[in-house]
Scaffold this active site. Structure first.
Site, mmCIF file in Angstrom:
data_model
loop_
_atom_site.group_PDB
_atom_site.id
_atom_site.type_symbol
_atom_site.label_atom_id
_atom_site.label_comp_id
_atom_site.label_asym_id
_atom_site.label_seq_id
_atom_site.Cartn_x
_atom_site.Cartn_y
_atom_site.Cartn_z
ATOM 1 N N HIS A 1 -7.440 -5.281 -1.767
ATOM 2 C CA HIS A 1 -6.215 -4.605 -1.329
ATOM 3 C C HIS A 1 -5.281 -5.556 -0.596
ATOM 4 O O HIS A 1 -4.071 -5.478 -0.712
ATOM 5 C CB HIS A 1 -6.583 -3.425 -0.433
ATOM 6 C CG HIS A 1 -5.470 -2.457 -0.210
ATOM 7 N ND1 HIS A 1 -4.821 -1.815 -1.230
ATOM 8 C CD2 HIS A 1 -4.877 -2.016 0.941
ATOM 9 C CE1 HIS A 1 -3.886 -1.019 -0.742
ATOM 10 N NE2 HIS A 1 -3.900 -1.130 0.573
ATOM 11 N N SER B 1 0.836 -1.191 0.000
ATOM 12 C CA SER B 1 0.000 0.000 0.000
ATOM 13 C C SER B 1 0.881 1.255 0.000
ATOM 14 O O SER B 1 1.645 1.467 -0.941
ATOM 15 C CB SER B 1 -0.958 -0.037 1.195
ATOM 16 O OG SER B 1 -1.951 0.951 1.080
ATOM 17 N N ASP C 1 -8.964 -4.374 -6.370
ATOM 18 C CA ASP C 1 -8.596 -3.558 -5.208
ATOM 19 C C ASP C 1 -9.601 -2.418 -5.060
ATOM 20 O O ASP C 1 -9.812 -1.639 -5.988
ATOM 21 C CB ASP C 1 -7.182 -3.003 -5.415
ATOM 22 C CG ASP C 1 -6.625 -2.308 -4.187
ATOM 23 O OD1 ASP C 1 -7.407 -1.939 -3.293
ATOM 24 O OD2 ASP C 1 -5.394 -2.128 -4.126
#
Length: 769
Positions: A736, A629, A702
């Site tokens: 994610h 991330s 995502d």
């Protein structure tokens, strides 16, 4: 090791006598993620179940007597998903949802016989959860409306174009995914989200409808059970915002569903300033230590955090029958963050937050005497872990609501107890009169132990979780007066292969004198003096000052367990790992802190490598960097703006900040206010400088704000187009984070193969310091 069974979750009954072990699903098959998914207004829904989309998390329940250790498995159907238990105030039963492949049911388990049974079916979990009433026999829930009709089908022939229009109003919005895109999406959203509020009498298995079906996002019973606060979405919907910004009406009904009062009618919230709040009544909820009183906050600064005002918020209360404007209880210099209700009169701990200084204050406010002077309980920089006073412990009050527990005028605080040597959890007792604090207990020695729950009101007996580097976490009864610890559970080591792994806290300095820290892991068979290939894994964070940036977090005495696709699996392949390597970005002005982002992370990365090399653990030619991330964003920037690393792994990141033009992470300026910062911090704009082998991994669906799958695809194209060495792995049906067993194993294989080829396989430095 990947397939090692996960440790169960635990929930303790309100009377502290029974523990429920909630058994987790480890890694579901990819087929569970591949079920059809409706992506609507920020939600991901499963039309077959009318619940949230995704594989089951929990699969079984076991009752455990805390004093005797006796266990009883709760009998449930095979191949179902289990929701986390919700205790009745009486502590003699709990409710949970049970998800089958074609629907969701509400079940109740009675402790007296350990049996569970369905009390209602056709539960609509897309719209939200359920709540016990204070009689411990009735539950308020939401069901699928009877006769709602067939699921809308998308027409092959469009009815017309999709149109949006703005008429000069400022409407800055962050970048969201899974938004509504056309009329069919609106129809699907209504079909899945519309619900019927019901009252479930669990002892009679009787279901009674309350009110009419609508799209309800809030259904909350007053503490005395006489009223319901309901939030109902209204149209028009937005194609740019998620459902929690849609127009909404808040009303109070009586327990039978008759209208009592309108509390708020809120339009589409598309003009909220970045980092600000909506105007009007917000954070509407019940006062949990009063029979039927609503409490909310109102902005005094137009909701704009940049407005220069003496007071930003006020707190208002409104008693039944909910007529009028309410009574102002307190005014706050900074932004209201919520209230912790206390089981003593109508006291509450009300918190406010200054986003510029990252400063939090907590006040003791007496809602029984509105306008009385609040008393300051705590204040600190929220990033100052060493000054964290702990969080008040809770219990159920006479209304069956979880509130701050009080014993003889004192509350108990539990905290992580951060110190320069690592976390040392504590239990403290604080007077509500003087705010004097007595520390009853603190973790010490070569172990990590933290308080889970109070077993005695005065804090003399507590339930704790205890672990060491070599023994897994288990639950114990700790008698503070006797100094004894009695085991409650005996979970075994799920990964004995890791017990020889070396783990330690390490500290080193950045060139500007900022003290940094990390957790160093070395393989189980490591021999002193051997230089290994090293992986530096990190996540950058912003701080106002060097003092808080230098504070360590975590504990060197915790049990090491590796799960999912963790980079720590590289320990089994002969790598050293410098984990959670500090990457602070420090600036006294939060508005401009990112102006020096690149320089600061490069300096921190250099310091981490220097430490490992000088320690004799690594050599400079065989060091990789990785992150997930925002850590992936950091990784790509380090590869673009330095030559410190042999290779990198960037998972689920964002690399072109012009695609998040109204801010990202803690960046408060828009692209148009700081275009040079957005450009300089975008690895995509410097793809021609990424000359180290880069592995990009991303979930194909995502839904994290800003990290569109396109971000990795475009960076791959850019690096490839400039002749760089790069690999892109798009994981089907993953978001994610990655959940399917097949995905997890594939990610691990990709990471190991990439580093073996581009890091481990390189020749060590001819000479090292």
């Amino acid at each position: 090791m990947v397939d090692a069974p996960p440790t169960p979750g635990v929930t303790v009954s309100p009377d502290g006598k029974t523990m429920v072990l909630v058994h987790r699903e480890n890694l579901p098959p990819i087929g569970e993620l591949a079920r059809p998914m409706e992506r609507l207004a920020g939600l991901r829904l499963d039309a077959a179940t009318n619940g949230r989309h995704g594989p089951r998390r929990y699969v079984g329940l076991t009752l455990k007597d805390i004093e005797t250790g006796e266990e009883r498995d709760v009998r449930l159907p095979d191949e179902v998903g289990v929701g986390y238990p919700s205790w009745a105030p009486s502590a003699d039963r709990f409710a949970f949802t049970l998800t089958r492949r074609d629907g969701i049911e509400l079940w109740v388990c009675e402790l007296r016989n350990g049996r569970a049974a369905m009390v209602a079916d056709n539960i609509n979990l897309a719209a939200g959860g359920f709540q016990w009433m204070n009689d411990s026999r009735t539950i308020v829930a939401r069901t699928i409306p009877s006769g709602r009709g067939a699921m809308p089908e998308r027409s092959v022939v469009p009815t017309g174009p999709v149109m949006q229009e703005s008429e000069g109003r400022t409407s800055p919005v962050r970048t969201y995914q899974d938004l509504l895109s056309d009329q069919h999406d609106e129809s699907m959203f209504d079909w899945l989200m519309q619900s019927q509020i019901v009252k479930v009498q669990t002892d009679k298995q009787r279901v009674t409808a309350i009110g009419k079906p609508a799209v309800y996002t809030t259904v909350s019973a007053s503490p005395d059970g006489n009223y319901l606060l309901v939030g109902r979405l209204e149209k028009p919907y937005s194609y740019l915002l998620t459902y929690w910004s849609f127009p909404i009406t808040y009303e109070v009904w009586d327990r039978g569903g008759a209208f009592v009062a309108t509390i708020a009618e809120k339009p589409l919230r598309d003009s909220v300033p970045i980092g600000g709040v909506e105007t009007g009544r917000r954070s509407i909820g019940w006062q949990l230590n009063a029979a039927s009183t609503l409490v909310w906050a109102e902005a005094l600064d137009g909701g704009d955090p940049k407005a220069e005002v003496d007071e930003r918020d006020r707190v208002v209360m409104l008693d039944a029958p909910f007529a009028g404007d309410g009574v102002e209880v307190a005014r706050l210099e900074d932004r209201y963050r919520g209230a912790l209700w206390i089981d003593r009169g109508e006291l509450a701990m009300v918190s406010e937050y200054d986003r510029d200084e990252r400063w939090s204050r907590t006040w003791l406010v007496d809602f029984a005497t509105p306008g009385s002077n609040p008393r300051l309980v705590f204040e600190r920089n929220i990033q100052d872990r060493f000054a964290d006073p702990g969080r008040p412990m809770s219990a159920m009050n006479a209304y069956g609501r979880s509130v701050v527990a009080v014993d003889d005028g004192h509350v108990h605080l539990r905290g992580s107890g951060a110190t320069p040597e690592g976390d040392r959890p504590f239990l403290r007792r604080m007077s509500l009169e003087s705010f004097e604090v007595q520390e009853l207990w603190r973790n010490s020695g070569e172990s990590y132990e933290s308080v889970v729950d109070l077993l005695a009101a005065n804090g003399s007996r507590v339930l704790t979780s205890f672990e060491t580097v070599n023994t897994p976490p288990n639950y114990y009864i700790r008698d503070l007066n006797a100094g004894s610890r009695t085991p409650v559970t005996a979970f075994e080591d799920p990964q004995p292969e890791l017990r020889g792994v070396h783990k330690e806290f390490v500290k080193y300095e950045r060139s500007d004198g900022v003290e940094l820290s990390a957790t160093l892991y070395l393989p189980a068979d490591y021999e002193d003096g051997t230089r290994l290939p090293l992986v530096v894994w990190a996540y950058p964070r912003e701080f106002n000052d060097a003092r808080t940036a230098s504070q360590v977090s975590g504990s060197p005495h915790r049990f090491t367990r590796i799960g999912g696709y963790s980079h720590l699996f590289l320990l089994t392949q002969g790598y050293a790992v410098l984990d959670r390597a500090a990457m602070p970005v420090i600036g006294s002005d939060p508005e401009t802190v990112n102006d020096t982002f690149i320089d600061q992370i490069v300096d921190a990365a250099q310091a981490a490598i220097d430490y490992a090399v000088e320690r004799g653990i690594a050599d400079r030619e065989r060091v990789a960097v990785g992150g997930h991330s925002y850590g992936a964003f950091m990784t790509a920037n380090l590869l673009a703006h330095s030559d410190l690393f042999a290779a990198g792994i960037a998972r689920s990141g964002a690399y072109n900040r012009t695609l998040t033009p109204f801010g990202f992470q803690s960046e408060r300026r828009t692209f148009w206010e700081a275009s040079d910062v957005y450009f300089n911090l975008s690895p995509f704009m410097h793809a021609d400088q990424i000359n180290e082998p880069t592995l990009l991994i991303h979930g194909a669906v995502d839904n994290n704000s800003g990290t569109f799958p396109m971000q990795s695809e475009r960076l791959y194209h850019a690096v490839k187009g400039h002749g760089g060495t790069v690999r892109l792995v798009m994981l089907p049906h993953e978001s994610h984070g990655y959940r399917a067993r097949e995905s997890v194993l594939h990610v691990l294989a990709e990471q190991i193969e990439w580093l073996d080829r581009h890091v481990k396989g390189k020749s060590p430095s001819p000479s090292v310091e």
